[in-house]
Motif scaffolding. Structure first.
Motif, PDB file in Angstrom:
ATOM      1  N   LEU A 145       0.741  -1.126  -0.027  1.00 34.69           N
ATOM      2  CA  LEU A 145       0.081   0.000   0.166  1.00 34.69           C
ATOM      3  C   LEU A 145       0.945   1.252   0.137  1.00 34.69           C
ATOM      4  N   SER A 146       1.991   1.357   0.818  1.00 29.75           N
ATOM      5  CA  SER A 146       3.016   2.346   0.843  1.00 29.75           C
ATOM      6  C   SER A 146       3.446   2.674  -0.454  1.00 29.75           C
ATOM      7  N   LEU A 147       3.938   1.682  -1.336  1.00 23.99           N
ATOM      8  CA  LEU A 147       4.479   1.838  -2.535  1.00 23.99           C
ATOM      9  C   LEU A 147       3.367   2.311  -3.614  1.00 23.99           C
ATOM     10  N   LEU A 148       2.182   1.888  -3.542  1.00 24.71           N
ATOM     11  CA  LEU A 148       1.241   2.354  -4.287  1.00 24.71           C
ATOM     12  C   LEU A 148       0.866   3.913  -4.084  1.00 24.71           C
ATOM     13  N   LYS A 149       0.761   4.201  -2.830  1.00 29.16           N
ATOM     14  CA  LYS A 149       0.629   5.616  -2.543  1.00 29.16           C
ATOM     15  C   LYS A 149       1.840   6.564  -3.082  1.00 29.16           C
ATOM     16  N   HIS A 150       3.121   5.902  -2.909  1.00 27.87           N
ATOM     17  CA  HIS A 150       4.199   6.658  -3.240  1.00 27.87           C
ATOM     18  C   HIS A 150       3.880   6.940  -4.862  1.00 27.87           C
ATOM     19  N   ALA A 151       3.354   6.150  -5.419  1.00 27.18           N
ATOM     20  CA  ALA A 151       3.241   5.964  -6.918  1.00 27.18           C
ATOM     21  C   ALA A 151       2.055   6.649  -7.294  1.00 27.18           C
ATOM     22  N   ASP A 152       1.273   7.152  -6.206  1.00 25.72           N
ATOM     23  CA  ASP A 152       0.296   8.001  -6.507  1.00 25.72           C
ATOM     24  C   ASP A 152      -1.014   7.420  -7.101  1.00 25.72           C
ATOM     25  N   LEU A 153      -0.971   6.119  -7.205  1.00 28.21           N
ATOM     26  CA  LEU A 153      -2.041   5.369  -7.447  1.00 28.21           C
ATOM     27  C   LEU A 153      -3.032   5.205  -6.844  1.00 28.21           C
ATOM     28  N   ILE A 154      -3.020   5.363  -5.313  1.00 23.39           N
ATOM     29  CA  ILE A 154      -4.164   5.525  -4.484  1.00 23.39           C
ATOM     30  C   ILE A 154      -3.930   6.726  -3.395  1.00 23.39           C
ATOM     31  N   ARG A 155      -4.876   6.831  -2.588  1.00 23.45           N
ATOM     32  CA  ARG A 155      -4.834   7.841  -1.754  1.00 23.45           C
ATOM     33  C   ARG A 155      -5.181   7.218  -0.268  1.00 23.45           C
ATOM     34  N   GLU A 156      -4.835   7.682   0.748  1.00 27.10           N
ATOM     35  CA  GLU A 156      -5.481   7.370   1.989  1.00 27.10           C
ATOM     36  C   GLU A 156      -6.396   8.297   2.617  1.00 27.10           C
ATOM     37  N   GLN A 157      -7.328   7.958   3.356  1.00 32.09           N
ATOM     38  CA  GLN A 157      -8.288   8.642   3.995  1.00 32.09           C
ATOM     39  C   GLN A 157      -8.457   8.131   5.508  1.00 32.09           C
ATOM     40  N   LYS A 158      -8.462   8.889   6.468  1.00 31.45           N
ATOM     41  CA  LYS A 158      -8.556   8.399   7.853  1.00 31.45           C
ATOM     42  C   LYS A 158      -9.875   8.576   8.011  1.00 31.45           C
ATOM     43  N   TYR A 159     -10.502   7.319   8.819  1.00 31.41           N
ATOM     44  CA  TYR A 159     -11.902   7.662   9.135  1.00 31.41           C
ATOM     45  C   TYR A 159     -12.112   6.940  10.625  1.00 31.41           C
ATOM     46  N   LYS A 160     -12.338   7.261  11.718  1.00 31.33           N
ATOM     47  CA  LYS A 160     -12.374   6.442  13.128  1.00 31.33           C
ATOM     48  C   LYS A 160     -11.043   5.901  13.484  1.00 31.33           C
ATOM     49  N   ASN A 161     -11.086   4.492  13.570  1.00 29.03           N
ATOM     50  CA  ASN A 161      -9.968   3.797  13.663  1.00 29.03           C
ATOM     51  C   ASN A 161      -9.215   3.412  12.328  1.00 29.03           C
ATOM     52  N   TYR A 162      -9.909   3.758  11.416  1.00 28.88           N
ATOM     53  CA  TYR A 162      -9.330   2.753   9.975  1.00 28.88           C
ATOM     54  C   TYR A 162      -8.459   3.950   9.203  1.00 28.88           C
ATOM     55  N   ILE A 163      -7.781   3.337   8.336  1.00 31.41           N
ATOM     56  CA  ILE A 163      -7.076   4.008   7.233  1.00 31.41           C
ATOM     57  C   ILE A 163      -7.956   3.514   5.895  1.00 31.41           C
ATOM     58  N   TYR A 164      -8.617   4.437   5.131  1.00 36.46           N
ATOM     59  CA  TYR A 164      -9.087   3.837   4.089  1.00 36.46           C
ATOM     60  C   TYR A 164      -8.562   4.086   2.814  1.00 36.46           C
ATOM     61  N   TYR A 165      -8.168   3.236   1.976  1.00 35.54           N
ATOM     62  CA  TYR A 165      -7.688   3.617   0.725  1.00 35.54           C
ATOM     63  C   TYR A 165      -8.387   3.477  -0.293  1.00 35.54           C
ATOM     64  N   GLU A 166      -8.298   4.564  -1.384  1.00 39.55           N
ATOM     65  CA  GLU A 166      -9.077   4.392  -2.548  1.00 39.55           C
ATOM     66  C   GLU A 166      -8.401   4.820  -3.599  1.00 39.55           C
ATOM     67  N   LEU A 167      -8.828   4.658  -5.103  1.00 37.70           N
ATOM     68  CA  LEU A 167      -7.982   4.698  -6.150  1.00 37.70           C
ATOM     69  C   LEU A 167      -7.688   6.358  -6.502  1.00 37.70           C
ATOM     70  N   ASN A 168      -6.715   6.642  -6.932  1.00 41.13           N
ATOM     71  CA  ASN A 168      -6.396   7.967  -7.426  1.00 41.13           C
ATOM     72  C   ASN A 168      -6.384   7.901  -9.070  1.00 41.13           C
ATOM     73  N   LEU A 169      -7.522   8.071  -9.504  1.00 44.24           N
ATOM     74  CA  LEU A 169      -7.484   7.927 -11.131  1.00 44.24           C
ATOM     75  C   LEU A 169      -6.578   8.500 -12.079  1.00 44.24           C
ATOM     76  N   SER A 170      -6.246  10.041 -11.839  1.00 45.85           N
ATOM     77  CA  SER A 170      -5.643  10.701 -12.583  1.00 45.85           C
ATOM     78  C   SER A 170      -4.017  10.102 -13.325  1.00 45.85           C
ATOM     79  N   VAL A 171      -3.759   9.353 -12.106  1.00 47.46           N
ATOM     80  CA  VAL A 171      -2.206   8.624 -12.584  1.00 47.46           C
ATOM     81  C   VAL A 171      -2.628   7.476 -13.504  1.00 47.46           C
ATOM     82  N   PHE A 172      -3.733   6.709 -13.293  1.00 49.66           N
ATOM     83  CA  PHE A 172      -4.219   5.581 -14.179  1.00 49.66           C
ATOM     84  C   PHE A 172      -4.383   6.180 -15.765  1.00 49.66           C
ATOM     85  N   GLU A 173      -4.900   7.692 -15.779  1.00 47.39           N
ATOM     86  CA  GLU A 173      -5.129   8.145 -17.167  1.00 47.39           C
ATOM     87  C   GLU A 173      -3.674   8.451 -17.762  1.00 47.39           C
ATOM     88  N   GLU A 174      -2.683   8.824 -17.048  1.00 47.81           N
ATOM     89  CA  GLU A 174      -1.438   9.104 -17.528  1.00 47.81           C
ATOM     90  C   GLU A 174      -0.602   8.009 -18.147  1.00 47.81           C
TER      91      GLU A 174
END
Lengths: 88, 88
Positions: free
Chosen positions: B47-76
DNA sequence: CATCTATTTAGGATTTTAACGAAATAGGTT
DNA sequence: AACCTATTTCGTTAAAATCCTAAATAGATG
């Protein structure tokens, strides 16, 4: 075919540059190698990997082995990527 | 951004599967880890590597860290690949 | 057929990647 | 504050990738 092979092949900058060189047409292994500050043997190994991934084809002519792009596999990889941005 | 990071990240099957899991929406790291027979630590590194590649973003909610796609890099990356098959 | 040229194969050194268990951190919750 | 729970960081190990030099191969050409 195997997306794994495709992606692995595309993950290396030297191999990506080789592919870009071949955009304008087939080239012999020697000419490709000359564009890099790497040994002929190293480039040969990269070409071999690209060939196994089916991203390029080879074609013998006279004393040379010409390498050229094999576009069908690029299309598969493109489709896989587009699957992320296209769908709702 | 750096195509190198993107391609490197996409070259690994576990990371690609993580990305596919996130197609349907954000998920916490723990849920992602449960889909694999790999340690939480290993998935965290992916996950850390995907985040560094900017393919995903993280978003904290309660006790969790949610990960989600960051589509702009897919487009590139898609554009780069399409560059091979589109042009004459 | 002997030789030259283009390319690959072999063997080995170095770096990078992927994985684990254990310890550390960061937030909530009580 | 003390305690859970979720997640990351650390230290290590094993496997894979990358590169080199030297040797082998494969064709063309004289």
């Amino acid at each position: 075919m195997a997306l794994q092979e495709t992606m692995k092949a595309l993950s290396n900058p030297v191999r990506r540059e080789i592919l870009m060189m071949l955009k304008t047409g087939a080239q012999p292994a020697g000419d490709i190698a000359q564009h890099f500050e790497l040994s002929q043997a190293t480039i040969s190994a990269h070409l071999s990997l690209l060939k196994h991934a089916d991203l390029i084809r080879e074609q013998k002519y006279k004393n040379y082995i010409y390498y050229e792009l094999n576009l069908s596999v690029f299309e598969e990889a493109t489709l896989w990527l587009k699957g992320f941005t296209n769908e709702k």
